[in-house]
Design a protein around this motif. Structure first.
Motif, PDB file in Angstrom:
ATOM      1  N   UNK A  58     -15.870  11.991 -15.747  1.00 58.15           N
ATOM      2  CA  UNK A  58     -16.236  10.582 -15.695  1.00 58.15           C
ATOM      3  C   UNK A  58     -15.064   9.722 -15.239  1.00 58.15           C
ATOM      4  N   UNK A  59     -15.403   8.536 -14.723  1.00 58.49           N
ATOM      5  CA  UNK A  59     -14.379   7.587 -14.281  1.00 58.49           C
ATOM      6  C   UNK A  59     -13.805   6.852 -15.489  1.00 58.49           C
ATOM      7  N   UNK A  60     -14.676   6.218 -16.258  1.00 58.35           N
ATOM      8  CA  UNK A  60     -14.282   5.493 -17.467  1.00 58.35           C
ATOM      9  C   UNK A  60     -15.304   5.742 -18.555  1.00 58.35           C
ATOM     10  N   UNK A  61     -14.911   5.457 -19.778  1.00 56.92           N
ATOM     11  CA  UNK A  61     -15.765   5.759 -20.921  1.00 56.92           C
ATOM     12  C   UNK A  61     -17.121   5.061 -20.853  1.00 56.92           C
ATOM     13  N   UNK A  62     -17.173   3.771 -20.560  1.00 60.60           N
ATOM     14  CA  UNK A  62     -18.421   3.043 -20.589  1.00 60.60           C
ATOM     15  C   UNK A  62     -19.151   2.960 -19.262  1.00 60.60           C
ATOM     16  N   UNK A  63     -18.619   3.554 -18.213  1.00 66.52           N
ATOM     17  CA  UNK A  63     -19.191   3.418 -16.876  1.00 66.52           C
ATOM     18  C   UNK A  63     -20.201   4.502 -16.507  1.00 66.52           C
ATOM     19  N   UNK A  64     -20.218   5.608 -17.228  1.00 70.70           N
ATOM     20  CA  UNK A  64     -21.075   6.735 -16.871  1.00 70.70           C
ATOM     21  C   UNK A  64     -22.472   6.559 -17.451  1.00 70.70           C
ATOM     22  N   UNK A  65     -23.485   6.738 -16.600  1.00 69.83           N
ATOM     23  CA  UNK A  65     -24.875   6.668 -17.025  1.00 69.83           C
ATOM     24  C   UNK A  65     -25.651   7.868 -16.495  1.00 69.83           C
ATOM     25  N   UNK A  66     -26.387   8.532 -17.405  1.00 74.70           N
ATOM     26  CA  UNK A  66     -27.233   9.646 -17.011  1.00 74.70           C
ATOM     27  C   UNK A  66     -28.233   9.898 -18.124  1.00 74.70           C
ATOM     28  N   UNK A  87     -33.981  28.247 -17.236  1.00 77.05           N
ATOM     29  CA  UNK A  87     -32.702  28.463 -17.925  1.00 77.05           C
ATOM     30  C   UNK A  87     -32.882  28.592 -19.428  1.00 77.05           C
ATOM     31  N   UNK A  88     -32.160  29.539 -19.993  1.00 76.19           N
ATOM     32  CA  UNK A  88     -32.200  29.732 -21.444  1.00 76.19           C
ATOM     33  C   UNK A  88     -31.409  28.620 -22.127  1.00 76.19           C
ATOM     34  N   UNK A  89     -30.340  28.170 -21.476  1.00 75.48           N
ATOM     35  CA  UNK A  89     -29.494  27.133 -22.053  1.00 75.48           C
ATOM     36  C   UNK A  89     -28.908  26.284 -20.934  1.00 75.48           C
ATOM     37  N   UNK A  90     -28.961  24.963 -21.103  1.00 75.16           N
ATOM     38  CA  UNK A  90     -28.296  24.024 -20.196  1.00 75.16           C
ATOM     39  C   UNK A  90     -27.353  23.202 -21.060  1.00 75.16           C
ATOM     40  N   UNK A  91     -26.055  23.289 -20.769  1.00 74.58           N
ATOM     41  CA  UNK A  91     -25.057  22.555 -21.546  1.00 74.58           C
ATOM     42  C   UNK A  91     -24.321  21.589 -20.625  1.00 74.58           C
ATOM     43  N   UNK A  92     -24.069  20.398 -21.145  1.00 74.35           N
ATOM     44  CA  UNK A  92     -23.305  19.398 -20.423  1.00 74.35           C
ATOM     45  C   UNK A  92     -21.986  19.195 -21.133  1.00 74.35           C
ATOM     46  N   UNK A  93     -20.895  19.145 -20.384  1.00 70.83           N
ATOM     47  CA  UNK A  93     -19.602  18.783 -20.964  1.00 70.83           C
ATOM     48  C   UNK A  93     -19.084  17.583 -20.194  1.00 70.83           C
ATOM     49  N   UNK A  94     -18.633  16.588 -20.939  1.00 73.30           N
ATOM     50  CA  UNK A  94     -18.162  15.342 -20.345  1.00 73.30           C
ATOM     51  C   UNK A  94     -16.657  15.266 -20.510  1.00 73.30           C
ATOM     52  N   UNK A  95     -15.965  15.116 -19.407  1.00 75.23           N
ATOM     53  CA  UNK A  95     -14.498  15.138 -19.399  1.00 75.23           C
ATOM     54  C   UNK A  95     -14.018  13.835 -18.799  1.00 75.23           C
ATOM     55  N   UNK A  96     -13.131  13.155 -19.520  1.00 76.25           N
ATOM     56  CA  UNK A  96     -12.590  11.892 -19.026  1.00 76.25           C
ATOM     57  C   UNK A  96     -11.329  12.143 -18.244  1.00 76.25           C
TER      58      UNK A  96
END
Length: 96
Positions: A58-66, A87-96
Motif C-alpha cells: 500500500x501507499x499509505x494507511x488510509x488510502x487503500x480501498x478494496x 481455490x482452497x484458500x485465498x489469503x491477502x497480506x497488506x504491507x505498508x
C-alpha cells in the motif's frame, strides 16, 4: 486468451503458475485503489488443492480501498474458468 494446460506422462497437471499469478494480479489491480504494487503467489498441490496468496503493497494507511469479499469471489471465478478448480484458500497480506 488460450492457456496451455498439459498432463505429463504420469498424468499430473502441468501449468505455469506465473500465468495464474498474472490473472490474479489483474483481477486485484482492477478492483483496488491506493496500492503501490501487487504480487500474487499460487501453488497447486495434488492437482485439486489450489492456494493463493496476494501481497498488496500500500501507499499509505488510509488510502487503500478494496472489497476483499468481492475480489475473493472474482479470483474464485477466474480460477474456476481457467482450471475448473476453486481455490482452497485465498489469503491477502497488506504491507505498508
Amino acid at each position: 486468451m488460450y492457456i496451455s494446460i498439459d498432463r505429463n506422462s504420469k498424468g499430473n497437471l502441468e501449468i505455469d503458475e506465473k500465468i495464474l499469478s498474472k490473472i490474479i494480479e489483474f483481477d486485484v489491480t482492477s478492483n483496488a485503489v491506493g496500492y503501490r504494487d501487487i504480487k500474487a503467489s499460487v501453488s497447486i498441490h495434488q492437482e485439486t488443492n489450489l492456494f493463493v496468496v496476494v501481497r498488496v503493497y500500500t501507499i499509505e494507511k488510509g488510502k487503500f480501498l478494496m472489497d476483499g469479499i468481492k475480489v475473493a469471489s472474482i479470483i474464485n471465478e477466474s480460477m474456476y474458468k481457467t482450471l475448473r478448480i476453486k481455490p482452497k484458500n485465498i489469503a491477502f497480506s497488506f504491507i505498508k
